[in-house]
Structure formats: structure tokens, C-alpha cells
Design a protein around this motif. Sequence first.
Motif, PDB file in Angstrom:
ATOM      1  N   LEU A 136     -10.339  -8.048 -12.697  1.00  0.00           N
ATOM      2  CA  LEU A 136      -9.133  -8.605 -13.306  1.00  0.00           C
ATOM      3  C   LEU A 136      -8.089  -7.486 -13.275  1.00  0.00           C
ATOM      4  N   VAL A 137      -6.893  -7.804 -12.778  1.00  0.00           N
ATOM      5  CA  VAL A 137      -5.839  -6.781 -12.789  1.00  0.00           C
ATOM      6  C   VAL A 137      -4.676  -7.336 -13.581  1.00  0.00           C
ATOM      7  N   LYS A 138      -4.156  -6.536 -14.493  1.00  0.00           N
ATOM      8  CA  LYS A 138      -3.001  -6.985 -15.261  1.00  0.00           C
ATOM      9  C   LYS A 138      -1.804  -6.099 -14.981  1.00  0.00           C
ATOM     10  N   GLY A 139      -0.729  -6.718 -14.487  1.00  0.00           N
ATOM     11  CA  GLY A 139       0.515  -5.991 -14.277  1.00  0.00           C
ATOM     12  C   GLY A 139       1.359  -6.181 -15.512  1.00  0.00           C
ATOM     13  N   THR A 140       1.646  -5.075 -16.219  1.00  0.00           N
ATOM     14  CA  THR A 140       2.382  -5.182 -17.469  1.00  0.00           C
ATOM     15  C   THR A 140       3.616  -4.280 -17.450  1.00  0.00           C
ATOM     16  N   LYS A 190     -12.269 -10.464 -26.656  1.00  0.00           N
ATOM     17  CA  LYS A 190     -13.589 -11.088 -26.924  1.00  0.00           C
ATOM     18  C   LYS A 190     -14.252 -11.544 -25.622  1.00  0.00           C
ATOM     19  N   VAL A 191     -13.465 -12.188 -24.748  1.00  0.00           N
ATOM     20  CA  VAL A 191     -14.026 -12.696 -23.489  1.00  0.00           C
ATOM     21  C   VAL A 191     -14.450 -11.529 -22.590  1.00  0.00           C
ATOM     22  N   LEU A 192     -13.599 -10.514 -22.523  1.00  0.00           N
ATOM     23  CA  LEU A 192     -13.922  -9.341 -21.692  1.00  0.00           C
ATOM     24  C   LEU A 192     -15.235  -8.729 -22.144  1.00  0.00           C
ATOM     25  N   LYS A 193     -15.388  -8.638 -23.473  1.00  0.00           N
ATOM     26  CA  LYS A 193     -16.596  -8.018 -24.015  1.00  0.00           C
ATOM     27  C   LYS A 193     -17.839  -8.851 -23.724  1.00  0.00           C
ATOM     28  N   ARG A 194     -17.730 -10.177 -23.938  1.00  0.00           N
ATOM     29  CA  ARG A 194     -18.947 -10.981 -23.766  1.00  0.00           C
ATOM     30  C   ARG A 194     -19.385 -11.070 -22.315  1.00  0.00           C
ATOM     31  N   LYS A 195     -18.457 -10.925 -21.386  1.00  0.00           N
ATOM     32  CA  LYS A 195     -18.811 -11.013 -19.956  1.00  0.00           C
ATOM     33  C   LYS A 195     -18.858  -9.644 -19.283  1.00  0.00           C
ATOM     34  N   ARG A 196     -18.467  -8.622 -20.020  1.00  0.00           N
ATOM     35  CA  ARG A 196     -18.347  -7.273 -19.485  1.00  0.00           C
ATOM     36  C   ARG A 196     -17.526  -7.267 -18.181  1.00  0.00           C
ATOM     37  N   LEU A 197     -16.340  -7.907 -18.281  1.00  0.00           N
ATOM     38  CA  LEU A 197     -15.464  -7.989 -17.119  1.00  0.00           C
ATOM     39  C   LEU A 197     -14.701  -6.685 -16.941  1.00  0.00           C
ATOM     40  N   LYS A 198     -14.479  -6.308 -15.707  1.00  0.00           N
ATOM     41  CA  LYS A 198     -13.707  -5.101 -15.436  1.00  0.00           C
ATOM     42  C   LYS A 198     -12.228  -5.461 -15.340  1.00  0.00           C
ATOM     43  N   LEU A 199     -11.421  -4.742 -16.106  1.00  0.00           N
ATOM     44  CA  LEU A 199      -9.978  -4.993 -16.123  1.00  0.00           C
ATOM     45  C   LEU A 199      -9.222  -3.700 -15.834  1.00  0.00           C
ATOM     46  N   VAL A 200      -8.265  -3.785 -14.919  1.00  0.00           N
ATOM     47  CA  VAL A 200      -7.398  -2.620 -14.702  1.00  0.00           C
ATOM     48  C   VAL A 200      -5.987  -3.019 -15.133  1.00  0.00           C
ATOM     49  N   VAL A 201      -5.415  -2.243 -16.053  1.00  0.00           N
ATOM     50  CA  VAL A 201      -4.054  -2.504 -16.546  1.00  0.00           C
ATOM     51  C   VAL A 201      -3.110  -1.538 -15.843  1.00  0.00           C
ATOM     52  N   VAL A 202      -2.128  -2.088 -15.118  1.00  0.00           N
ATOM     53  CA  VAL A 202      -1.195  -1.225 -14.381  1.00  0.00           C
ATOM     54  C   VAL A 202       0.257  -1.611 -14.679  1.00  0.00           C
ATOM     55  N   ASN A 203       1.169  -0.721 -14.268  1.00  0.00           N
ATOM     56  CA  ASN A 203       2.587  -1.026 -14.394  1.00  0.00           C
ATOM     57  C   ASN A 203       2.958  -2.072 -13.329  1.00  0.00           C
ATOM     58  N   GLY A 204       3.312  -3.268 -13.786  1.00  0.00           N
ATOM     59  CA  GLY A 204       3.565  -4.384 -12.877  1.00  0.00           C
ATOM     60  C   GLY A 204       4.917  -4.327 -12.189  1.00  0.00           C
ATOM     61  N   PHE A 205       5.789  -3.420 -12.629  1.00  0.00           N
ATOM     62  CA  PHE A 205       7.086  -3.315 -11.953  1.00  0.00           C
ATOM     63  C   PHE A 205       6.931  -2.713 -10.559  1.00  0.00           C
ATOM     64  N   LYS A 206       5.761  -2.093 -10.315  1.00  0.00           N
ATOM     65  CA  LYS A 206       5.470  -1.581  -8.962  1.00  0.00           C
ATOM     66  C   LYS A 206       4.271  -2.376  -8.431  1.00  0.00           C
ATOM     67  N   PRO A 207       4.520  -3.469  -7.689  1.00  0.00           N
ATOM     68  CA  PRO A 207       3.422  -4.331  -7.236  1.00  0.00           C
ATOM     69  C   PRO A 207       2.357  -3.593  -6.415  1.00  0.00           C
ATOM     70  N   ALA A 208       2.751  -2.467  -5.784  1.00  0.00           N
ATOM     71  CA  ALA A 208       1.776  -1.692  -5.003  1.00  0.00           C
ATOM     72  C   ALA A 208       0.627  -1.225  -5.895  1.00  0.00           C
ATOM     73  N   ASN A 209       0.904  -1.097  -7.190  1.00  0.00           N
ATOM     74  CA  ASN A 209      -0.153  -0.694  -8.132  1.00  0.00           C
ATOM     75  C   ASN A 209      -1.315  -1.687  -8.135  1.00  0.00           C
ATOM     76  N   ILE A 210      -0.991  -2.955  -7.913  1.00  0.00           N
ATOM     77  CA  ILE A 210      -2.034  -3.992  -7.909  1.00  0.00           C
ATOM     78  C   ILE A 210      -2.982  -3.729  -6.732  1.00  0.00           C
ATOM     79  N   LEU A 211      -2.372  -3.416  -5.570  1.00  0.00           N
ATOM     80  CA  LEU A 211      -3.182  -3.119  -4.386  1.00  0.00           C
ATOM     81  C   LEU A 211      -4.029  -1.876  -4.614  1.00  0.00           C
ATOM     82  N   ALA A 212      -3.416  -0.859  -5.235  1.00  0.00           N
ATOM     83  CA  ALA A 212      -4.134   0.389  -5.503  1.00  0.00           C
ATOM     84  C   ALA A 212      -5.333   0.118  -6.422  1.00  0.00           C
TER      85      ALA A 212
END
Length: 224
Positions: A136-140, A190-212
Motif C-alpha cells: 500500500l502506498v500513500k501519497g500525502t 486497525k486494518v493494517l495491524k490485523r493483516k500486517r499490511l506493508k504501507l509506505v507513506v510518501v510525499n505525494g506532490f512528487k509522484p516519482a516517490n510512488i515509483l521509488a
Amino acid sequence: MRIVIRIGGSVVASPVNTELMSKYAEIIKTLKQQGHEVVVVLGGGALAREFIGIAKNLGLDMTGQDEIAISCSRLFAQLFLKKIGEAGCSKVAITLDDVAQCLGEGKIVVMGGLKPGITTDTVAALVAERVNAELLVKGTDQDGVYDKDPRKHLDAVKLDRLPIEDLGKVFEESVHKAGIHQIIDPEAIKVLKRKRLKLVVVNGFKPANILAAIKGENVGTVIS
Ligand code: UTP
């Protein structure tokens, strides 16, 4: 890889940034061409907050306010889906079943909100849980997760890594309010914890961060 990308309304929709939306559309089509399966979840941003205010002034309850905000996020999802064109599903996904079905058809899934009482953070986490996404990637609108709120504390330090168990400690708001803005909402945690999902939070103003983040490069905050 199966990936859920959550693009904050604070990034593409507050104010609406069509140039950035176009860049995201290109990046997401590229990811698809590279063989990734992608679900994009868009937030409602300032428009959603404005409509929440209008709904409140009309005396609508919290569920009513949330429903109005969901419609706003779906409007952005519709714009984005149309911009993606052929590679995308025929309609904005409005249920988890829609997501699974459209992904099965080999298309890019685009959606906004799902149901009252949550934010699109939780939507992204629920989708990731449902389709067994690897990432899961979040651009914020910030560079990642900080040890305290960087808008209130000048000495806040960005964390490169954060164990899922410690997520709850970092955030102050712990109950849902319409229009809540926190880097990851409490239900999503809660959902992240119960499924142990991997999440990367990045600065979404630079879309290249999502690729990185997808390439596993050192960017933003990795929560796992
Ligand atoms: P969003 O998740 O659309 O916010 O939630 P956003 O604009 O991307 O926010 P940032 O970028 O994280 O700040 C906005 C509001 O819409 C309602 C909630 O009231 C939420 O606070 N909402 C959204 C729901 O009730 N259910 C959903 O599934 C999504």
C-alpha cells in the motif's frame, strides 16, 4: 505486484491540480504496462470538506455529511478514471466486490470513498486486505510519518521506518470525525495491524516517490 495507491485529496484536490493528476495517470498506466496490478484510491480533499460544511449547516448528521464527502471523492475518481482511459475499469468502483471483479478483468481500478465512518485511508487498507495486495502506498502532503505532528511541533523528526505496533502511539485523534485529517486514520491502523499490511507513506506532490516506494527505494516512511 498487486499494489493499492492512495492519493490524498490534500495532494491532487486542494486546490485541484490537473497537472499532477495527469502525471499520476501516466505513472499508473506505466505501472500497469510493467505488469503490476493497481488499485487507485482518491480522496475528496477541500471539495469534500467544503461540502461537509454545507451538509453540517443544513443540519445533516455525521452519516449524511460523510455520504456527501464520499460523493466528492467519487467525482475525482471519475475524472481520474476518464483520464486513464482504456486501461481503466468501465466505472468507478463503489464496493469491494467491484474492486475484485475489475482487477480480475486486468484493468486499473479507481475509486473514492466506500462507506460512512472512515476515510479513504481505511478504504485503501480494506481494499488491500480484500485483494491481498503486497503493498500500500500513500501519497500525502508531508514527507512521511513524524514522531509528532510536524505542523504543530518544529522539532518533529521524520521516521524512516515504523513498526506497525507503534502506529497508534504516533497519532492523537483516535475517533472518526467527518473531514478528519491525520496522516493515517484510526480505522485504517486497525486494518493494517490485523493483516500486517506493508504501507509506505510518501510525499505525494512528487509522484516519482510512488515509483521509488514500489521499487523498494528508501523514501518516505515504511510501516511494516
Ligand atoms: P478523504 O479520505 O476523501 O480525505 O476523506 P482526503 O481529502 O483524501 O484527505 P487527506 O488528503 O488525507 O487529508 C474526507 C472525508 O470523507 C468522508 C469522511 O468524512 C472523511 O473525513 N469519507 C471518505 C467517508 O465517510 N467514507 C469514505 O469511505 C471516505
